[in-house]
Design an enzyme around this catalytic site. Structure first.
Site, PDB file in Angstrom:
ATOM      1  N   PRO A  16      36.225  33.930  40.450  1.00  0.00           N
ATOM      2  CA  PRO A  16      35.866  33.253  39.203  1.00  0.00           C
ATOM      3  C   PRO A  16      36.985  33.199  38.170  1.00  0.00           C
ATOM      4  O   PRO A  16      37.761  34.149  38.032  1.00  0.00           O
ATOM      5  CB  PRO A  16      34.686  34.085  38.672  1.00  0.00           C
ATOM      6  CG  PRO A  16      34.752  35.380  39.387  1.00  0.00           C
ATOM      7  CD  PRO A  16      35.384  35.094  40.717  1.00  0.00           C
ATOM      8  N   ASN A  17      37.031  32.074  37.493  1.00  0.00           N
ATOM      9  CA  ASN A  17      37.958  31.785  36.381  1.00  0.00           C
ATOM     10  C   ASN A  17      39.390  31.525  36.832  1.00  0.00           C
ATOM     11  O   ASN A  17      40.230  31.151  36.016  1.00  0.00           O
ATOM     12  CB  ASN A  17      37.935  32.904  35.314  1.00  0.00           C
ATOM     13  CG  ASN A  17      36.566  33.043  34.682  1.00  0.00           C
ATOM     14  OD1 ASN A  17      36.028  32.053  34.204  1.00  0.00           O
ATOM     15  ND2 ASN A  17      36.002  34.236  34.699  1.00  0.00           N
ATOM     16  N   ARG A  24      44.469  29.860  31.169  1.00  0.00           N
ATOM     17  CA  ARG A  24      43.760  31.124  30.937  1.00  0.00           C
ATOM     18  C   ARG A  24      44.749  32.259  30.660  1.00  0.00           C
ATOM     19  O   ARG A  24      45.562  32.605  31.532  1.00  0.00           O
ATOM     20  CB  ARG A  24      42.970  31.456  32.207  1.00  0.00           C
ATOM     21  CG  ARG A  24      42.250  32.762  32.150  1.00  0.00           C
ATOM     22  CD  ARG A  24      41.679  33.142  33.506  1.00  0.00           C
ATOM     23  NE  ARG A  24      40.976  34.389  33.379  1.00  0.00           N
ATOM     24  CZ  ARG A  24      40.713  35.209  34.366  1.00  0.00           C
ATOM     25  NH1 ARG A  24      41.068  34.905  35.592  1.00  0.00           N
ATOM     26  NH2 ARG A  24      40.084  36.337  34.153  1.00  0.00           N
ATOM     27  N   TYR A  29      48.357  36.050  32.984  1.00  0.00           N
ATOM     28  CA  TYR A  29      48.288  35.453  34.319  1.00  0.00           C
ATOM     29  C   TYR A  29      49.388  34.426  34.598  1.00  0.00           C
ATOM     30  O   TYR A  29      49.464  33.910  35.713  1.00  0.00           O
ATOM     31  CB  TYR A  29      46.906  34.815  34.527  1.00  0.00           C
ATOM     32  CG  TYR A  29      45.780  35.822  34.436  1.00  0.00           C
ATOM     33  CD1 TYR A  29      45.690  36.872  35.355  1.00  0.00           C
ATOM     34  CD2 TYR A  29      44.827  35.755  33.417  1.00  0.00           C
ATOM     35  CE1 TYR A  29      44.679  37.814  35.268  1.00  0.00           C
ATOM     36  CE2 TYR A  29      43.798  36.692  33.332  1.00  0.00           C
ATOM     37  CZ  TYR A  29      43.738  37.718  34.252  1.00  0.00           C
ATOM     38  OH  TYR A  29      42.731  38.656  34.164  1.00  0.00           O
ATOM     39  N   ASN A  80      41.620  37.005  46.199  1.00  0.00           N
ATOM     40  CA  ASN A  80      41.655  37.506  44.830  1.00  0.00           C
ATOM     41  C   ASN A  80      40.225  37.382  44.310  1.00  0.00           C
ATOM     42  O   ASN A  80      39.804  36.304  43.875  1.00  0.00           O
ATOM     43  CB  ASN A  80      42.612  36.699  43.954  1.00  0.00           C
ATOM     44  CG  ASN A  80      42.704  37.283  42.548  1.00  0.00           C
ATOM     45  OD1 ASN A  80      41.861  38.098  42.162  1.00  0.00           O
ATOM     46  ND2 ASN A  80      43.698  36.858  41.786  1.00  0.00           N
ATOM     47  N   ALA A  83      37.128  38.912  38.728  1.00  0.00           N
ATOM     48  CA  ALA A  83      36.254  39.921  38.103  1.00  0.00           C
ATOM     49  C   ALA A  83      35.288  40.557  39.103  1.00  0.00           C
ATOM     50  O   ALA A  83      34.864  41.707  38.911  1.00  0.00           O
ATOM     51  CB  ALA A  83      35.485  39.285  36.951  1.00  0.00           C
ATOM     52  N   GLU A 104      43.832  42.064  49.723  1.00  0.00           N
ATOM     53  CA  GLU A 104      43.346  41.874  48.340  1.00  0.00           C
ATOM     54  C   GLU A 104      44.564  41.642  47.448  1.00  0.00           C
ATOM     55  O   GLU A 104      45.558  42.350  47.558  1.00  0.00           O
ATOM     56  CB  GLU A 104      42.603  43.146  47.900  1.00  0.00           C
ATOM     57  CG  GLU A 104      42.171  43.122  46.444  1.00  0.00           C
ATOM     58  CD  GLU A 104      41.599  44.479  45.998  1.00  0.00           C
ATOM     59  OE1 GLU A 104      41.457  45.401  46.814  1.00  0.00           O
ATOM     60  OE2 GLU A 104      41.322  44.595  44.781  1.00  0.00           O
ATOM     61  N   HIS A 106      45.936  40.586  43.321  1.00  0.00           N
ATOM     62  CA  HIS A 106      45.730  40.331  41.891  1.00  0.00           C
ATOM     63  C   HIS A 106      47.046  39.896  41.280  1.00  0.00           C
ATOM     64  O   HIS A 106      48.099  40.470  41.602  1.00  0.00           O
ATOM     65  CB  HIS A 106      45.231  41.589  41.176  1.00  0.00           C
ATOM     66  CG  HIS A 106      43.966  42.089  41.785  1.00  0.00           C
ATOM     67  ND1 HIS A 106      42.759  41.478  41.558  1.00  0.00           N
ATOM     68  CD2 HIS A 106      43.726  43.081  42.673  1.00  0.00           C
ATOM     69  CE1 HIS A 106      41.832  42.085  42.273  1.00  0.00           C
ATOM     70  NE2 HIS A 106      42.386  43.057  42.954  1.00  0.00           N
ATOM     71  N   SER A 108      47.752  40.195  37.996  1.00  0.00           N
ATOM     72  CA  SER A 108      48.123  41.248  37.052  1.00  0.00           C
ATOM     73  C   SER A 108      48.053  42.606  37.749  1.00  0.00           C
ATOM     74  O   SER A 108      47.422  42.741  38.805  1.00  0.00           O
ATOM     75  CB  SER A 108      47.168  41.223  35.850  1.00  0.00           C
ATOM     76  OG  SER A 108      45.841  41.507  36.261  1.00  0.00           O
ATOM     77  N   ARG A 113      45.735  47.964  33.076  1.00  0.00           N
ATOM     78  CA  ARG A 113      44.851  47.252  32.148  1.00  0.00           C
ATOM     79  C   ARG A 113      43.644  48.122  31.768  1.00  0.00           C
ATOM     80  O   ARG A 113      43.701  49.342  31.892  1.00  0.00           O
ATOM     81  CB  ARG A 113      44.454  45.907  32.788  1.00  0.00           C
ATOM     82  CG  ARG A 113      45.700  45.034  33.087  1.00  0.00           C
ATOM     83  CD  ARG A 113      45.344  43.679  33.607  1.00  0.00           C
ATOM     84  NE  ARG A 113      44.569  42.927  32.610  1.00  0.00           N
ATOM     85  CZ  ARG A 113      43.863  41.830  32.895  1.00  0.00           C
ATOM     86  NH1 ARG A 113      43.842  41.356  34.140  1.00  0.00           N
ATOM     87  NH2 ARG A 113      43.192  41.203  31.952  1.00  0.00           N
ATOM     88  N   ARG A 117      38.957  47.844  34.971  1.00  0.00           N
ATOM     89  CA  ARG A 117      39.653  47.086  36.023  1.00  0.00           C
ATOM     90  C   ARG A 117      40.334  48.006  37.040  1.00  0.00           C
ATOM     91  O   ARG A 117      40.896  47.549  38.029  1.00  0.00           O
ATOM     92  CB  ARG A 117      40.698  46.156  35.414  1.00  0.00           C
ATOM     93  CG  ARG A 117      40.103  45.040  34.579  1.00  0.00           C
ATOM     94  CD  ARG A 117      41.178  44.059  34.131  1.00  0.00           C
ATOM     95  NE  ARG A 117      40.771  43.387  32.921  1.00  0.00           N
ATOM     96  CZ  ARG A 117      40.007  42.279  32.890  1.00  0.00           C
ATOM     97  NH1 ARG A 117      39.606  41.712  33.993  1.00  0.00           N
ATOM     98  NH2 ARG A 117      39.670  41.732  31.733  1.00  0.00           N
TER      99      ARG A 117
END
Ligand code: DQA
Length: 153
Positions: A16-17, A24, A29, A80, A83, A104, A106, A108, A113, A117
């Site tokens: 998502p996103n 964003r 990112y 990825n 969230a 997996e 990411h 960031s 963070r 997370r």
């Protein structure tokens, strides 16, 4: 190698996103769009001799459906989960159904963070995790999965 009639196939799932990349939180990112990331992966796949399929959804169930299908259709999965990384037992359980390598990723560094997370529901059911290298992480992931799906000599 599984699911390799002619040549290997790798599925890249974006959660998502991530369709909003570029707009964003660019300080977190980066400015690269998802289309650009996908095109780079497809080109890299061509030079590595594998087909890259990309998929983005904002919906947990759609991601679960896609992972379930990957068991039959793909040789490897790069994901990825965005969230959902931190919350989704459903995505974790779908990954556990697979007997293809899963990486997996990411953009960031999730460990630098907010504390929420730092927990990944996926990390211990994936072959490995790449976190904090921005879009270059996708290149690393495709290189790494290529090594993992290479037929044994
Ligand atoms: C992310 C990190 C997640 O915590 C966040 O919810 C995302 C993107 C990353 O690529 O850095 O949406 O997965």
């Amino acid at each position: 190698m599984k699911n390799c009639n002619d040549h290997p196939k790798v599925l890249v799932i974006h959660g998502p996103n991530l369709n909003m990349l570029g707009k964003r939180e660019p300080d977190v990112y980066g400015k690269t769009t998802l289309d650009e990331i996908n095109k780079n992966l497809e080109n890299q796949g061509k030079s590595l001799g594998l087909a890259v399929e990309t998929f983005q959804s904002n919906h947990e169930g759609a991601i679960v459906d896609k992972i379930q299908d990957a068991g039959e259709l793909q040789s490897g999965l790069i994901i990825n989960p965005a969230a959902y990384t931190h919350t989704s037992i459903a995505i974790r359980d779908a990954i556990l159904l697979l007997d293809i390598p899963v990486i997996e990723i990411h953009l960031s560094n999730i460990y630098k963070r907010e504390p929420f997370r730092h927990k990944s529901m996926i990390a211990d059911v994936a072959a490995g995790q790449i976190s904090g290298f921005g879009t270059y992480g996708y290149k690393m992931a495709l290189d790494a999965i290529t090594e993992m799906i290479k037929p044994a000599n």
